[in-house]
Write a protein that holds these residues in place. Structure first.
Motif, PDB file in Angstrom:
ATOM      1  N   LEU A   1      -0.067 -21.339 -21.268  1.00 53.95           N
ATOM      2  CA  LEU A   1       1.160 -22.432 -20.878  1.00 53.95           C
ATOM      3  C   LEU A   1       1.307 -22.643 -19.679  1.00 53.95           C
ATOM      4  O   LEU A   1       1.856 -23.717 -19.386  1.00 53.95           O
ATOM      5  CB  LEU A   1       2.325 -21.802 -21.669  1.00 53.95           C
ATOM      6  CG  LEU A   1       2.474 -21.376 -23.116  1.00 53.95           C
ATOM      7  CD1 LEU A   1       3.580 -20.868 -23.666  1.00 53.95           C
ATOM      8  CD2 LEU A   1       2.501 -23.010 -23.713  1.00 53.95           C
ATOM      9  N   VAL A   2       1.084 -21.662 -18.737  1.00 55.35           N
ATOM     10  CA  VAL A   2       1.381 -21.646 -17.519  1.00 55.35           C
ATOM     11  C   VAL A   2       0.268 -22.691 -16.992  1.00 55.35           C
ATOM     12  O   VAL A   2       0.306 -23.697 -15.870  1.00 55.35           O
ATOM     13  CB  VAL A   2       1.196 -20.407 -16.595  1.00 55.35           C
ATOM     14  CG1 VAL A   2       0.938 -20.705 -14.945  1.00 55.35           C
ATOM     15  CG2 VAL A   2       2.503 -19.661 -16.891  1.00 55.35           C
ATOM     16  N   ARG A   3      -1.060 -22.688 -17.416  1.00 55.47           N
ATOM     17  CA  ARG A   3      -2.003 -23.536 -16.754  1.00 55.47           C
ATOM     18  C   ARG A   3      -1.762 -24.824 -17.342  1.00 55.47           C
ATOM     19  O   ARG A   3      -2.313 -25.967 -16.661  1.00 55.47           O
ATOM     20  CB  ARG A   3      -3.437 -23.037 -17.423  1.00 55.47           C
ATOM     21  CG  ARG A   3      -3.970 -21.698 -16.960  1.00 55.47           C
ATOM     22  CD  ARG A   3      -5.300 -21.157 -17.536  1.00 55.47           C
ATOM     23  NE  ARG A   3      -5.730 -19.986 -16.726  1.00 55.47           N
ATOM     24  CZ  ARG A   3      -6.922 -19.382 -17.122  1.00 55.47           C
ATOM     25  NH1 ARG A   3      -7.651 -19.719 -17.995  1.00 55.47           N
ATOM     26  NH2 ARG A   3      -7.198 -18.203 -16.454  1.00 55.47           N
ATOM     27  N   GLN A   4      -1.142 -24.933 -18.661  1.00 55.05           N
ATOM     28  CA  GLN A   4      -0.875 -26.414 -19.144  1.00 55.05           C
ATOM     29  C   GLN A   4       0.033 -27.002 -18.010  1.00 55.05           C
ATOM     30  O   GLN A   4      -0.054 -28.211 -17.759  1.00 55.05           O
ATOM     31  CB  GLN A   4      -0.492 -26.304 -20.627  1.00 55.05           C
ATOM     32  CG  GLN A   4      -1.687 -25.974 -21.437  1.00 55.05           C
ATOM     33  CD  GLN A   4      -1.092 -25.759 -22.804  1.00 55.05           C
ATOM     34  OE1 GLN A   4       0.186 -26.048 -23.217  1.00 55.05           O
ATOM     35  NE2 GLN A   4      -1.769 -25.671 -23.926  1.00 55.05           N
ATOM     36  N   ARG A   5       1.003 -26.233 -17.891  1.00 56.74           N
ATOM     37  CA  ARG A   5       1.951 -26.778 -16.808  1.00 56.74           C
ATOM     38  C   ARG A   5       1.492 -27.060 -15.435  1.00 56.74           C
ATOM     39  O   ARG A   5       1.913 -28.292 -14.851  1.00 56.74           O
ATOM     40  CB  ARG A   5       3.238 -25.730 -16.539  1.00 56.74           C
ATOM     41  CG  ARG A   5       3.967 -25.735 -17.921  1.00 56.74           C
ATOM     42  CD  ARG A   5       5.408 -25.237 -17.451  1.00 56.74           C
ATOM     43  NE  ARG A   5       5.086 -23.742 -17.146  1.00 56.74           N
ATOM     44  CZ  ARG A   5       5.258 -22.544 -18.131  1.00 56.74           C
ATOM     45  NH1 ARG A   5       5.614 -22.831 -19.235  1.00 56.74           N
ATOM     46  NH2 ARG A   5       4.909 -21.320 -17.797  1.00 56.74           N
ATOM     47  N   GLU A   6       0.645 -26.441 -14.944  1.00 60.00           N
ATOM     48  CA  GLU A   6      -0.167 -26.609 -13.886  1.00 60.00           C
ATOM     49  C   GLU A   6      -1.093 -27.898 -13.650  1.00 60.00           C
ATOM     50  O   GLU A   6      -1.125 -28.832 -12.968  1.00 60.00           O
ATOM     51  CB  GLU A   6      -0.975 -25.387 -13.385  1.00 60.00           C
ATOM     52  CG  GLU A   6      -0.131 -24.204 -12.863  1.00 60.00           C
ATOM     53  CD  GLU A   6      -1.002 -23.075 -12.449  1.00 60.00           C
ATOM     54  OE1 GLU A   6      -2.252 -23.120 -12.740  1.00 60.00           O
ATOM     55  OE2 GLU A   6      -0.567 -22.128 -11.852  1.00 60.00           O
ATOM     56  N   ARG A   7      -1.590 -27.877 -14.928  1.00 64.50           N
ATOM     57  CA  ARG A   7      -2.686 -29.096 -15.229  1.00 64.50           C
ATOM     58  C   ARG A   7      -1.566 -30.597 -15.290  1.00 64.50           C
ATOM     59  O   ARG A   7      -2.127 -31.648 -14.828  1.00 64.50           O
ATOM     60  CB  ARG A   7      -3.308 -29.010 -16.404  1.00 64.50           C
ATOM     61  CG  ARG A   7      -4.717 -28.079 -16.256  1.00 64.50           C
ATOM     62  CD  ARG A   7      -5.577 -28.207 -17.301  1.00 64.50           C
ATOM     63  NE  ARG A   7      -4.836 -27.751 -18.620  1.00 64.50           N
ATOM     64  CZ  ARG A   7      -5.194 -26.524 -19.290  1.00 64.50           C
ATOM     65  NH1 ARG A   7      -5.904 -25.776 -18.422  1.00 64.50           N
ATOM     66  NH2 ARG A   7      -4.855 -26.196 -20.017  1.00 64.50           N
ATOM     67  N   ARG A   8      -0.594 -30.391 -16.060  1.00 64.97           N
ATOM     68  CA  ARG A   8       0.577 -31.520 -15.823  1.00 64.97           C
ATOM     69  C   ARG A   8       0.819 -31.905 -14.477  1.00 64.97           C
ATOM     70  O   ARG A   8       1.005 -33.090 -14.088  1.00 64.97           O
ATOM     71  CB  ARG A   8       1.565 -31.295 -16.750  1.00 64.97           C
ATOM     72  CG  ARG A   8       1.100 -31.268 -18.385  1.00 64.97           C
ATOM     73  CD  ARG A   8       2.437 -31.346 -19.198  1.00 64.97           C
ATOM     74  NE  ARG A   8       3.267 -30.123 -19.002  1.00 64.97           N
ATOM     75  CZ  ARG A   8       3.148 -29.005 -19.947  1.00 64.97           C
ATOM     76  NH1 ARG A   8       2.058 -29.438 -20.832  1.00 64.97           N
ATOM     77  NH2 ARG A   8       4.053 -28.227 -19.944  1.00 64.97           N
TER      78      ARG A   8
END
Length: 344
Positions: A196-203
């Motif tokens: 989830l953190v990586r998804q937020r970072e990618r966004r």
């Protein structure tokens, strides 16, 4: 009242029930005092085995493995139970005499010692339980004969101890499986949180990329790819900003971004790489490092700048500048800037 206390009370009541026949002596026996002493010794040991709980220190860690649980019987108490298996049958055999060794008030130890060995096994001293059961079997067969011993309760004691060992093994295995499952669940939760953190970072990175490259791409589309000199410079700057955001976001703040763009506008090639070493630093420490990096870039005049984080315990960032052609020059001659930013 907890389940453990209820089970302990039931176990104590059961052992009292098994041994209560020692108090009802219906025949004249040579030494009744030995019978009462064996009863008291047995009851004291049984209650000690059931209710003894070692005192835990406040700073002690809870045990992880089932075999390390705090309900393990202390060795001295287990040896006391083993002494019961050896002394109680002997005391009863002497106390009642040879004539009454198969009487009801003289055979209670067959079930009583068996129940005590079950408690010992449950309290995680299985070998003591088996040794005590073997002593009980040998002495009872010597004092009353194999047939009467087996018929009057020895078989039941053997079955109880076997079942207690099987139940203890099954519970330990279930506890290990539960602990492994909980560990897997924690690992899965941690993995999901990291995703989830990586998804937020990618966004965030995609939004930054759109903010940086969007105007340039719109200009490319509008002109059909025919960019003038200024547009090509802006495209090159946008590409550099985008690479910086992807490769070294922890090194960037407004001042560092401004110095990187100034270096690129004067024609320098800039490479920013975050290769580890800044993990665990708080924002204040990162702010100090970024400030020193901005000062270093402000005074740099090199044609090529290489900015890398360092895994060294004392060096946070290394800045290397090179100028001119490398032909005919050694690496040391080509380097005109070398700066190491220390950890705060």
């Amino acid at each position: 009242m907890s389940v453990r206390n209820i089970l302990a009370a039931l176990a104590a009541a059961f052992t009292v029930y098994l041994s209560a026949r020692a108090l009802v002596i219906t025949e004249p026996v040579p030494q009744p005092t030995l019978i009462y002493a064996a009863f008291v010794f047995y009851q004291f040991t049984t209650l000690l085995c059931i209710f003894w709980r070692p005192r835990r220190r406040p700073d002690a860690r809870p045990p992880d493995a089932p075999g390390q649980r705090s309900d393990k019987l202390p060795m001295w108490v287990a040896l006391l139970a083993l002494g019961n298996a050896a002394l109680v049958p002997l005391a009863l055999a002497i106390g009642v005499g040879e004539e009454w060794r198969t009487a009801t008030f003289a055979t209670w130890y067959l079930g009583g010692i068996g129940a005590l060995m079950v408690v010992v096994v449950v309290r995680r001293r299985p070998w003591i339980g088996w040794i005590g059961l073997a002593i009980l079997a040998v002495e009872s067969m010597i004092f009353m004969g194999p047939g009467p011993a087996l018929a009057l309760g020895l078989v039941g004691s053997v079955v109880w101890v076997i079942v207690a060992n099987l139940v203890r093994y099954s519970l330990d295995r279930a506890a290990r499986d539960t602990a492994q499952l909980a560990q897997l669940q924690r690992a899965a939760s941690a993995w999901q949180a990291s995703q989830l953190v990586r998804q937020r970072e990618r966004r965030v990175q995609v939004q930054q990329a759109l903010a940086v490259a969007g105007p340039v791409l719109a200009r490319v589309v509008a002109t059909g790819g025919l960019l003038d000199v200024d547009d090509r410079l802006e495209a090159r700057l946008a590409e550099g900003r985008l690479r910086d955001e992807l490769r070294g976001p922890r090194l960037l703040d407004d001042d560092v971004r401004a110095e990187l763009e100034r270096a690129r506008r004067r024609g320098a090639s800039v490479t920013v790489l975050d290769e580890g070493g800044l993990d665990g630093l708080d924002e204040d420490s990162l702010a100090v490092i970024r400030h020193q990096l901005a000062e270093t870039l402000r005074n740099a005049a090199s044609d090529r700048l290489y900015i890398r984080t360092s895994p060294h315990e004392s060096i946070a960032v290394t800045v290397v500048g090179r100028s001119g052609s490398d032909q005919g020059l050694s690496d040391e001659d080509a380097v005109d800037l070398w700066s190491e930013i220390q950890h705060p």
